[in-house]
Design a protein around this motif. Structure first.
Motif: not given
Length: 213
Positions: A111-120, A134-146
């Protein structure tokens, strides 16, 4: 022709204080969000007029305007529900959002890694924009977008489930030019129940992208 409407806030103007002042919530929702709704509807009418007259000289500008206003409407509609006065912290299994917590840990390491990435991502978006989980359907994973303005740097088909508004109108009256302080404060009002519902809904949609064999 379908039209877009301004959704009601799910709480009163003071519900997110002191993180976000009532004055900001009122102006942000009633003026800024309303302007995107009107802009999307106006652009649809202008496109209909262009089709009727077969006059396509302004097509590039109209399509850009539609994307801008419609994305602004969509992102703000998510934004209001992503927040609650009883929110904050991090998603935990004991709160009924264990699947979301597990997906964040799997996609970002912690969670700490995610929080740092989304904040930045939110803080460093050039000019006006958003940080988005965002949920990315091809990989089935969560990603951070700008998201620049209301577009750009997004994977087509990815579904936003948590959005941080980094436009100045979201914070300037209260935080002045301290965007980083506003984004850090945002974590105190995240509605993890809403984010978890969006994650489950996005994950349950199958075959949303038709890829070439």
């Amino acid at each position: 022709m379908p039209v877009y409407t301004l959704p009601d806030l799910p709480y009163d103007y003071s519900a997110l204080a002191p993180v976000i002042s009532p004055e900001i919530i009122e102006l942000h929702h009633d003026k800024h969000h309303a302007a995107y709704v009107k802009g999307a509807n106006d652009t649809l009418e202008q496109l209909a007029d262009a089709r009727d007259k077969e006059q396509w000289g302004s097509i590039n500008g109209l399509e850009k305007n539609l994307a801008f206003h419609l994305s602004g409407h969509i992102l703000h509609s998510i934004y209001w529900h992503n927040m609650t006065g009883d929110g904050g912290g991090e998603p935990l299994e004991k709160d009924g959002v264990g699947e979301l917590a597990g997906a964040i840990a799997e996609s970002f390491g912690s969670f700490a890694n995610f929080k740092a990435q989304l904040s930045k991502a939110a803080a460093t978006t050039q000019g006006s924009g958003w940080g988005v989980l965002a949920y990315e359907p091809l990989s089935g994973r969560l990603i951070v977008e700008q998201v620049y303005d209301h577009q750009g740097n997004v994977g087509q088909g990815a579904t936003p489930i948590l959005v941080f508004d980094a436009w100045e109108h979201a914070f300037y009256l209260q935080y002045r030019n301290q965007k980083v302080d506003f984004i850090e404060a945002m974590w105190q009002v995240v509605n993890w129940q809403d984010v978890a519902r969006r994650y489950e809904a996005a994950k349950s949609r199958t075959n949303v992208l038709l890829l070439a064999p």
